[in-house]
Enzyme design. Structure first.
Site, PDB file in Angstrom:
ATOM      1  N   THR A 252       2.056   7.052   1.560  1.00 39.46           N
ATOM      2  CA  THR A 252       2.945   8.059   2.155  1.00 39.46           C
ATOM      3  C   THR A 252       4.176   8.345   1.290  1.00 39.46           C
ATOM      4  O   THR A 252       4.769   7.439   0.704  1.00 39.46           O
ATOM      5  CB  THR A 252       3.393   7.566   3.540  1.00 39.46           C
ATOM      6  OG1 THR A 252       2.235   7.250   4.289  1.00 39.46           O
ATOM      7  CG2 THR A 252       4.199   8.630   4.257  1.00 39.46           C
TER       8      THR A 252
ATOM      9  N   TYR B 194       0.860  -1.179   0.000  1.00 46.90           N
ATOM     10  CA  TYR B 194       0.000   0.000   0.000  1.00 46.90           C
ATOM     11  C   TYR B 194       0.900   1.234   0.000  1.00 46.90           C
ATOM     12  O   TYR B 194       1.475   1.588   1.037  1.00 46.90           O
ATOM     13  CB  TYR B 194      -0.870  -0.041   1.250  1.00 46.90           C
ATOM     14  CG  TYR B 194      -1.866   1.092   1.380  1.00 46.90           C
ATOM     15  CD1 TYR B 194      -3.141   0.983   0.818  1.00 46.90           C
ATOM     16  CD2 TYR B 194      -1.547   2.257   2.073  1.00 46.90           C
ATOM     17  CE1 TYR B 194      -4.068   2.005   0.951  1.00 46.90           C
ATOM     18  CE2 TYR B 194      -2.473   3.280   2.207  1.00 46.90           C
ATOM     19  CZ  TYR B 194      -3.730   3.143   1.638  1.00 46.90           C
ATOM     20  OH  TYR B 194      -4.651   4.164   1.777  1.00 46.90           O
TER      21      TYR B 194
ATOM     22  N   THR C 130       1.157   6.481  15.004  1.00 50.19           N
ATOM     23  CA  THR C 130       1.473   7.354  13.876  1.00 50.19           C
ATOM     24  C   THR C 130       0.838   6.876  12.581  1.00 50.19           C
ATOM     25  O   THR C 130       0.275   7.667  11.830  1.00 50.19           O
ATOM     26  CB  THR C 130       3.017   7.442  13.711  1.00 50.19           C
ATOM     27  OG1 THR C 130       3.591   7.837  14.955  1.00 50.19           O
ATOM     28  CG2 THR C 130       3.395   8.424  12.631  1.00 50.19           C
TER      29      THR C 130
ATOM     30  N   GLU D  40      -1.735   4.975   9.908  1.00 45.42           N
ATOM     31  CA  GLU D  40      -3.199   5.008   9.807  1.00 45.42           C
ATOM     32  C   GLU D  40      -3.775   6.228  10.517  1.00 45.42           C
ATOM     33  O   GLU D  40      -4.843   6.143  11.137  1.00 45.42           O
ATOM     34  CB  GLU D  40      -3.806   3.732  10.383  1.00 45.42           C
ATOM     35  CG  GLU D  40      -3.719   2.560   9.455  1.00 45.42           C
ATOM     36  CD  GLU D  40      -4.304   2.871   8.087  1.00 45.42           C
ATOM     37  OE1 GLU D  40      -5.433   3.390   8.032  1.00 45.42           O
ATOM     38  OE2 GLU D  40      -3.636   2.608   7.079  1.00 45.42           O
TER      39      GLU D  40
HETATM   40  C1  FAD Z   1       6.058   1.605  10.930  1.00 42.97           C
HETATM   41  C2  FAD Z   1       5.334   2.409   9.900  1.00 42.97           C
HETATM   42  C3  FAD Z   1       4.678   1.752   8.867  1.00 42.97           C
HETATM   43  C4  FAD Z   1       4.038   2.476   7.864  1.00 42.97           C
HETATM   44  N1  FAD Z   1       3.448   1.800   6.827  1.00 42.97           N
HETATM   45  C5  FAD Z   1       2.927   2.509   5.794  1.00 42.97           C
HETATM   46  C6  FAD Z   1       2.384   1.839   4.646  1.00 42.97           C
HETATM   47  O1  FAD Z   1       2.379   0.618   4.586  1.00 42.97           O
HETATM   48  N2  FAD Z   1       1.926   2.578   3.614  1.00 42.97           N
HETATM   49  C7  FAD Z   1       1.943   3.943   3.657  1.00 42.97           C
HETATM   50  O2  FAD Z   1       1.517   4.569   2.694  1.00 42.97           O
HETATM   51  N3  FAD Z   1       2.423   4.616   4.722  1.00 42.97           N
HETATM   52  C8  FAD Z   1       2.929   3.929   5.798  1.00 42.97           C
HETATM   53  N4  FAD Z   1       3.429   4.598   6.890  1.00 42.97           N
HETATM   54  C9  FAD Z   1       3.416   6.067   6.924  1.00 42.97           C
HETATM   55  C10 FAD Z   1       2.417   6.637   7.907  1.00 42.97           C
HETATM   56  O3  FAD Z   1       1.139   6.433   7.441  1.00 42.97           O
HETATM   57  C11 FAD Z   1       2.727   8.115   8.147  1.00 42.97           C
HETATM   58  O4  FAD Z   1       3.956   8.186   8.811  1.00 42.97           O
HETATM   59  C12 FAD Z   1       1.645   8.759   8.961  1.00 42.97           C
HETATM   60  O5  FAD Z   1       0.543   8.978   8.152  1.00 42.97           O
HETATM   61  C13 FAD Z   1       2.055  10.092   9.597  1.00 42.97           C
HETATM   62  O6  FAD Z   1       2.416  11.010   8.645  1.00 42.97           O
HETATM   63  P1  FAD Z   1       3.796  11.791   8.707  1.00 42.97           P
HETATM   64  O7  FAD Z   1       4.858  10.821   8.944  1.00 42.97           O
HETATM   65  O8  FAD Z   1       3.857  12.629   7.506  1.00 42.97           O
HETATM   66  O9  FAD Z   1       3.687  12.722   9.990  1.00 42.97           O
HETATM   67  P2  FAD Z   1       3.484  14.307  10.001  1.00 42.97           P
HETATM   68  O10 FAD Z   1       2.132  14.636   9.562  1.00 42.97           O
HETATM   69  O11 FAD Z   1       4.619  14.967   9.311  1.00 42.97           O
HETATM   70  O12 FAD Z   1       3.579  14.569  11.561  1.00 42.97           O
HETATM   71  C14 FAD Z   1       4.562  15.381  12.191  1.00 42.97           C
HETATM   72  C15 FAD Z   1       3.883  16.157  13.313  1.00 42.97           C
HETATM   73  O13 FAD Z   1       3.002  17.117  12.760  1.00 42.97           O
HETATM   74  C16 FAD Z   1       1.752  17.061  13.397  1.00 42.97           C
HETATM   75  N5  FAD Z   1       0.705  17.459  12.462  1.00 42.97           N
HETATM   76  C17 FAD Z   1       0.580  17.121  11.154  1.00 42.97           C
HETATM   77  N6  FAD Z   1      -0.511  17.674  10.635  1.00 42.97           N
HETATM   78  C18 FAD Z   1      -1.119  18.377  11.604  1.00 42.97           C
HETATM   79  C19 FAD Z   1      -2.312  19.173  11.698  1.00 42.97           C
HETATM   80  N7  FAD Z   1      -3.077  19.357  10.663  1.00 42.97           N
HETATM   81  N8  FAD Z   1      -2.624  19.729  12.889  1.00 42.97           N
HETATM   82  C20 FAD Z   1      -1.844  19.555  13.961  1.00 42.97           C
HETATM   83  N9  FAD Z   1      -0.708  18.839  13.924  1.00 42.97           N
HETATM   84  C21 FAD Z   1      -0.350  18.245  12.769  1.00 42.97           C
HETATM   85  C22 FAD Z   1       1.625  15.631  13.876  1.00 42.97           C
HETATM   86  O14 FAD Z   1       0.750  15.537  14.977  1.00 42.97           O
HETATM   87  C23 FAD Z   1       3.053  15.292  14.247  1.00 42.97           C
HETATM   88  O15 FAD Z   1       3.276  15.682  15.569  1.00 42.97           O
HETATM   89  C24 FAD Z   1       4.043   3.889   7.901  1.00 42.97           C
HETATM   90  C25 FAD Z   1       4.686   4.544   8.974  1.00 42.97           C
HETATM   91  C26 FAD Z   1       5.325   3.823   9.959  1.00 42.97           C
HETATM   92  C27 FAD Z   1       6.003   4.559  11.075  1.00 42.97           C
END
Ligand code: FAD
Ligand code: FAD
Lengths: 666, 666
Positions: A141, A138, A424, A426
């Site tokens: 990200t 999937y 983090t 989903e």
């Molecule tokens: C082990 C693991 C497995 C994963 N597997 C998959 C997968 O199979 N497929 C896939 O597509 N993705 C996958 N992911 C990705 C995952 O879905 C993302 O990491 C997740 O959606 C969080 O997004 P980000 O990392 O961009 O965090 P960010 O959004 O960059 O978060 C950083 C900070 O900003 C804050 N923030 C962000 N937006 C806002 C807002 N609007 N208001 C207030 N605060 C905010 C958050 O609370 C957080 O503190 C995986 C991640 C991990 C860690």
């Protein structure tokens, strides 16, 4: 070292239990059949040497990953050989207890095609996926965007000439980054990209893209794939090939766009199908519902380890010649028992969410969207609440085990490391709570209008009453009345919601208010979600609960869950005048007596999870409590113990000791 | 992949700062000289390739340990070559940033001999230790006993015939278990054992025991040594050889018992020396004081990473064409800025504790024991408070970085894993808080009598006043007055203390009350310790603070620290009627405006820690904010990326894909 005695060091503890543990096991499992399947699969895995996992902490990355491939293949082989049902197969994978590409294949790739593919697409792709002739992941990200899916940069540009999409990564930050199973195992992916036709951007859609050749597993032309490197912890998620992916103008046929909702015609026109877009939410509700169920598993596992070890461990004091079991210290109880109660609470709310998902699905099929926003808010909020609590609880359980909890052989470090990303993925837990808060604000603002709050928000219909009702607690025993407690949690949530809505209304632009008050909005959402958990626990207890003493134990746990929340969030309850300080102090007394009530049942209450020693993977949590000799056994396996004089002695220790550093070549 | 531009992505952020950052750096470091030494040592380490640490996550246990031996030897070599002072040497080891046997040698073995050895013993052993001709560790904890030192089982039985002690491990649980540096590196240990002469048990004492031959490093006869195995995390504490140790009637000369306080004569008589036993507490105060200082380092490091990355990371919304920096979200601020404030708060309370230690030492030398119990309670409580907060804060910082925080290259997973045992070693944090509570209860109970509370408990002299004084907050601005805030924290602590003392007095046996109410006692101790941190921050600001705008920033941070605690523990403040709900709500508003005030200064406030990129060890926390290309660089180093088709494909993936599992040999 002493010979290992085949005794049960916890037998005394077990004999203290005041309830029918077999009945409790069935309650925990969610039914006789569920118990039987779960029990059988757990034993199957535990007895198979291929599924050994006690060596994970010392395997290097490549060995670890190879080993996971082996286990996944072996699991699949067993599933076929034994003709396991889907339920059995999924339980088997669960007990193998090692993140693997198959999680994403079965848990995301297939459900997404099911949910977002057309009839035709499902017919074409699902049989191959079910047989694992292709392996999918999937890929949503990107390096630059996780939470904000609408900001994804990967493009899927329609080329009407060749009737194809061109998938491309225009920037460094547009690289896909994180998808599990992507790095090394997957042959296919559902890739989310900006749909562009005729120069126009139509937003994000999913596309099935083949990544690797089915002949030699090499990436197809224009595709760069890799693993994103080591993640938190020993073993843990490092068994998974979370990957990166870049496209250089990769072409796929038009019919690989997932077209259940949005479609692109041969001419490049974007049209909506007659399938309502709301159906897409179904998948999300499904996935998050499974995450809540997983939370109760992870939490109960940590609690099982900490509880058993707390009964084995003795420190200070004395009881009939022995030192005190640390589980008899009030501080230990006040840290541990609320977590035990939470494990049960999450179990039951998870069960209810499963029901909710089925209910929503049926309604969607009947084009009834009325409960969808509420169901969506429920799953988002409960996903956030249960995963945050569980992550913290695992670490608390580790600390409850003192120094030995810090050893990998305690099982708790890996459990923590493998679990925390659930906060983090989903949906980042804070982002999710903000969504719940928005939903609540909307619900409250519409109270006057025709929109009736549904499901878990119906209590808001009694807003007037809840804003002023006093708490009915006179004496300690009143704190044990479920209706008193539920109404209190309703009052707290209602009052916080209304207070926040009032503050919001003072802003001329609502969006500014939402930004400025977002920290308070998160508290409001939390209060609402805790209410849901409390009331679902209470509802569960209104059902018929068979088994001697079982109901009494669950009632005690339910009270502990609610009253320990009250204690933790006392500021909320007092500042909204939901209770008085006097009542709070009574609640604290009741909590202490509840701990005494649970104490003799503690071991049996964790035995009821029915975890094998293999699944627990913890020397401290062993069923037989035979901790100390086993700690030694595990220690001796460390590669550092292969020689008494360590590698590097001659180069780096002897020159220090012999004062010959000046001439040493380091 | 894009070429790396040598730009500073955070330059805009830096230009926003409203204070003299160089002046702040000196405040943080604790003086010009401290800054200069620290800065020079950090650069020295960062520029030396031997001290590279970015590969720790992928080294296996043996490589990791060997590498640590190499770094320790190299550090020692540099210390000698450059003739570094003790202060410089200790800073250098600090910046090498890798737990090693030398930590215990310099941090425990030497101080214990200094503190508990006689003049003669110090003369004999310290010069060898200072030159590292012997390497020592601190062997107290056993498999069965950590917190309860009085329960240790190892025996040291005096044999008057040969004038020797016989050191023996009578049971499995008496094995020494945990001492750092013991497993593979140490040649000597201070072993704590039950002193037995003439069949009588005289309690626990320290003994210097040689463990390994100085010729070939083999364990001496009767001694079994090993490593206790993998601990939490990648790299992290696995660079340390925490060990186990068993004695089979090992003989040592009588003069290797540490005899500064208790002595055994040639005839086997146990006598007290003329040195007061209280001196032993000095070592404990010293060690815990260093742990508080370390807490501010670990916390500031995590905060630095999360703050910089929060300014780089953009998600949702839009500000002049870009998405919003996540640091601009109020939820992010309300999670991050209190931690930033805590880092400064802990820094200053650590500075003060260092002074306290010197003060106590001087008094002890003058046989003035009047402040010792208070100093002991202070260090115990602050050790507990600061390490618990720091451990949680590191994990919160990791979550603040979203998905990327979960990668080892973010630096946060290892920082967490290596830090958390600080909550357990040198006194389990709960056990320590219970000691503080006991001290407070005693202090209150003696208020009527002649015993005057001293130091941080003098506020209890104003008990009458504190039990009834209303909080002086009328308008928001009142919340910024230090005296108002300090008095409020005093009132809360005083009222909780008195309430608990009252409840205790209802028990007929005080010990029963102490057991039953211990969870509440822990809250009392926490309130008292938080008061200490708040008031030491306020006192710091009453000193002369040079540098434009520096004082203003620190004042804002001090208010954030206090008011965020108020918010978190609101239940305490409301239930003791220290404040009203109205005042609480005002405090919440003030907090928001303080966040806005700190926001433009956030990057500069973490720059003031003056951490090199080497020390931070985090791609997300890079000084230049060049996060994304560097994430790629780190990913590519993973061994799994050595081949595009993974090891194990032919055995375990192809058979699955080709449906040839039935015939495959897995
Ligand atoms: C082990 C693991 C497995 C994963 N597997 C998959 C997968 O199979 N497929 C896939 O597509 N993705 C996958 N992911 C990705 C995952 O879905 C993302 O990491 C997740 O959606 C969080 O997004 P980000 O990392 O961009 O965090 P960010 O959004 O960059 O978060 C950083 C900070 O900003 C804050 N923030 C962000 N937006 C806002 C807002 N609007 N208001 C207030 N605060 C905010 C958050 O609370 C957080 O503190 C995986 C991640 C991990 C860690
Ligand atoms: C990384 C690391 C390095 C170490 N290095 C050294 C070293 O160099 N030398 C050395 O000698 N030791 C060392 N130790 C051991 C360390 O000092 C002990 O682990 C520590 O003292 C805690 O004791 P314990 O493990 O027995 O915990 P326990 O006391 O068994 O704690 C278990 C639980 O019981 C609770 N508990 C215990 N007593 C009470 C009580 N009276 N009231 C209420 N609750 C109670 C605790 O709060 C905890 O929740 C190290 C440990 C670690 C993790």
């Amino acid at each position: 070292m002493e010979a290992e005695a085949a005794v049960d060091y916890l037998v005394d503890e077990r004999s203290k239990a005041q309830f029918d543990i077999d009945a409790m096991k069935i309650i925990w499992a969610g039914g006789k059949h569920e118990f039987e399947v779960s029990d059988r699969m757990a034993r199957l895995v535990a007895s198979d040497p291929v599924f050994r996992k006690d060596n994970r902490a010392i395997l290097d990355r490549k060995e670890l990953f190879k080993n996971t491939l082996r286990k996944a293949a072996h699991a699949w082989k067993r599933i076929i050989e034994l003709r396991l049902s889907e339920q059995e197969a999924s339980k088997l994978r669960f007990f193998v207890d090692e993140p693997a590409y198959t999680d994403l294949h079965w848990g995301m790739f297939i459900p997404v095609i099911k949910g977002q593919g057309t009839e035709e697409q499902r017919k074409k792709w699902l049989p191959m996926a079910y047989r694992m002739q292709i392996i999918g992941c999937y890929a949503q990200t990107e390096l630059g965007h996780g939470s904000n899916v609408q900001g994804l940069e990967t493009t899927a540009t329609f080329d009407p000439e060749l009737d194809e999409f061109v998938i491309h990564s225009p920037t460094l930050t547009s690289s896909k980054w994180w998808p599990g199973g992507l790095g090394r195992a997957s042959t296919h992916a559902v890739v989310f990209a900006r749909l562009i036709t005729d120069g126009k951007d139509h937003g994000i859609n999913g596309f099935i893209v083949q990544l690797r050749s089915l002949d030699d597993h090499l990436p197809l032309p224009g595709i760069i794939i890799g693993d994103i490197g080591m993640k938190f912890g020993n073993g843990a998620y490092n068994t998974m090939d979370n990957g990166f992916l870049r496209f250089d103008h990769v072409r796929i046929p038009r019919d690989q766009m997932l077209m259940r909702v949005k479609q692109v015609t041969r001419e490049g026109k974007v049209v909506q199908s007659d399938v309502p877009w709301q159906l897409l939410y179904g998948t999300m509700v499904y996935v998050r519902q499974t995450i809540v169920a997983d939370a109760s598993c992870a939490l109960s596992r940590a609690v099982c380890i900490a509880t058993r070890y707390s009964a084995v461990r003795r420190q200070f004091g004395s009881q009939n010649g022995h030192e005190t079991q640390v589980i008899d210290y009030r501080t230990q109880q006040s840290r541990l028992f609320p977590l035990l109660a939470s494990a049960y609470a999450f179990r039951f709310v998870g069960e209810w969410l499963k029901w909710l998902y089925m209910d929503v699905t049926q309604r969607l099929q009947a084009r009834d969207f009325s409960t969808l926003p509420e169901a969506h808010a429920c799953t988002a909020g409960l996903k956030s609440l249960t995963t945050s609590v569980t992550a913290d609880a695992i670490e608390e359980c580790r600390k409850l085990c003192g120094g030995h909890g810090y050893l990998c052989s305690s099982g708790l470090p890996e459990l923590f490391a493998v679990y925390v990303p659930a906060c983090t993925y989903e949906g980042d837990n804070i982002v999710l709570l903000l969504q719940v808060a928005r939903f609540l604000m909307k619900t409250v603002s519409q109270l006057g209008s025709g929109e009736r709050p549904v499901g878990t928000t119906t209590y808001l219909l009694r807003l007037e009453h809840l804003l002023q009702c006093p708490c009915d607690v006179q004496g300690a025993e009143d704190w044990l009345k479920p209706d008193v407690v539920v109404q209190l949690f309703e009052a707290r949530s209602a009052r916080m919601t209304v207070a926040c809505a009032k503050s919001l209304s003072k802003f001329s632009k609502p969006e500014d208010g939402f930004m400025d008050l977002s920290a308070d909005l998160v508290s409001v959402a939390t209060a609402h979600c805790q209410l849901i958990v409390v009331s679902k626990f209470v509802e569960k207890l209104q059902q018929d609960i068979p088994g001697e003493g079982v109901k009494q134990q669950l009632e005690a746990l339910c009270s502990i869950y609610a009253l320990s929340l009250l204690k933790k969030h006392l500021g909320d309850f007092l500042s909204t005048s939901c209770i008085t300080s006097k009542q709070a102090s009574l609640a604290n007394d009741v909590l202490r007596s509840l701990y005494s009530q649970v104490r003799p049942n503690a071991i049996a209450l964790v035995d009821a999870f029915n975890y094998t020693d293999h699944f627990l993977g913890s020397v401290l949590g062993r069923y037989d409590g035979n901790v100390y000799p086993k700690l030694y056994e595990e220690a001796l396996k460390d590669p550092l113990n292969e020689s008494v004089v360590p590698d590097g002695y001659h180069e780096y220790l002897q020159p220090v000791l012999k004062q010959r550093l000046r001439t040493a070549r380091l």
